[in-house]
Design an enzyme around this catalytic site. Structure first.
Site, PDB file in Angstrom:
ATOM      1  N   HIS A 205       0.846  -1.200   0.000  1.00  0.00           N
ATOM      2  CA  HIS A 205       0.000   0.000   0.000  1.00  0.00           C
ATOM      3  C   HIS A 205       0.881   1.250   0.000  1.00  0.00           C
ATOM      4  CE1 HIS A 205      -3.229  -2.717   0.837  1.00  0.00           C
ATOM      5  NE2 HIS A 205      -2.758  -3.030   2.020  1.00  0.00           N
TER       6      HIS A 205
ATOM      7  N   ARG B 296      -1.395  -4.642  -6.186  1.00  0.00           N
ATOM      8  CA  ARG B 296      -1.284  -6.108  -6.218  1.00  0.00           C
ATOM      9  C   ARG B 296      -0.059  -6.472  -7.057  1.00  0.00           C
ATOM     10  NH1 ARG B 296      -6.071  -7.167  -8.576  1.00  0.00           N
ATOM     11  NH2 ARG B 296      -7.236  -6.892  -6.663  1.00  0.00           N
TER      12      ARG B 296
END
Length: 322
Positions: free
Chosen positions: A105, A200
């Site tokens: 993140h 991802r």
């Protein structure tokens, strides 16, 4: 118009995930719509996924309505000053029947610049873990963008990542930039900044029913990643009927509160408080009214409700902003 202060519970927002299962129903009593329900968003102000009050005077009202009408009374004086009428945290339960993707993140600065969003600092509390289940968190040794890309391309990324066995009660604090994945067989309570930004990196070559893989964000992750080793696991005390600090960071404070009997709570009105019940049953008494909760319930105490008591035998996570 003044708010009637009472403990607020919201309708869970249930999310189907390729890696999800049925433990949100069997373990936490959620009315899941599919056999692959991976997430229950318990308290959310994320656009498109805003929580709605379940019962009481404000039943059917979205969290955003309460924030617009009563920002200081709900959020607290200090939190309102810092965030305006935005709810700064997101609370979830996750059921990983399969491994989640390996992901990272971005921090506040990068998330603001690219997505006009908060970053995503988060923590995990392991509520249940099957024997042999594991969590992937950080690099084994200091890495680099070059090594990361080379290992990713040769499908050997897992070789340079830190894998640890998961046990009930474990706590992991994941600062932005920490590469991570929840492994199969684990139920997690997650506390995070209000953000849905995930890069991802690797999804185990999974494909959906149409043979399509999920989108990857390999390039975006490059400058979001912390290539140093990280110390993510947190040890904490478990003194009964007391708030034992687990994580204390600029974004949130999370305490472990093993309730056995009765405890009185007094707050200063600076911040809302959230209780997540991870085991047992308990009640909150406020203004001579008793409200009862059980494992799997997430409760928002508006900042304006400054005195109340907790009674029961339960394991609680207590969260607020310092």
């Amino acid at each position: 118009m003044s708010i009637k202060f009472y403990p607020l519970v919201f309708e869970p927002i249930l999310q189907d995930r390729i890696w999800g299962g049925t433990k949100l129903k069997t373990d936490l009593g959620k009315n899941i719509p599919t056999q692959t329900t991976g997430e229950s968003w318990e308290l959310s102000a994320v656009s498109g996924n805003v929580s709605v009050v379940r019962e009481g005077e404000y039943a059917g009202k979205p969290l955003t309505y309460l924030l617009e009408q009563f920002p200081t009374e709900v959020l607290g004086t200090k939190v309102h000053e810092q965030f305006g009428a935005q709810f700064p945290l997101l609370f979830k339960f996750l059921d990983a029947r399969e491994d989640l993707s390996i992901q990272v993140h971005p921090n506040d600065e990068l998330a603001k610049q690219r997505h006009n969003s908060f970053g995503k600092t988060e923590m995990w509390y392991v509520m249940q873990a099957d024997p042999g289940s594991r969590i992937i968190v950080g690099f084994k040794e200091k890495s680099s963008p070059e090594e990361y890309l080379e290992k990713l391309e040769s499908k050997k990324l897992i070789d340079i990542l830190n894998q640890v066995e998961a046990k009930k009660g474990d706590v992991y604090f994941l600062e932005t930039g920490t590469i991570h994945a929840i492994g199969a067989g684990i139920v997690i309570a997650e506390i995070q900044q209000t953000s849905d930004i995930t890069y991802r990196i690797y999804d185990w070559d999974r494909v959906d029913a149409n043979g399509k893989g999920r989108e990857l964000h390999v390039e975006q992750a490059l400058d979001a990643m912390n290539y140093n080793t990280t110390d993510t696991k947190k040890e904490y005390n478990k003194d009964e009927n007391k708030s034992n600090t687990m994580v204390d960071c600029p974004y949130f404070t999370t305490n472990f509160l093993p309730l056995n009997g009765f405890t009185e709570i007094s707050k200063n009105g600076n911040s809302f408080t959230v209780y997540i019940c991870t085991d047992g049953e308990y009640s909150i008494e406020a203004d001579n009214v008793t409200y009862t909760f059980k494992k799997g319930d997430t409760v928002l105490i508006p900042a304006g409700l400054t005195t109340y008591s907790l009674t029961g035998t339960a394991t609680l996570l207590e969260i607020y902003i310092s």
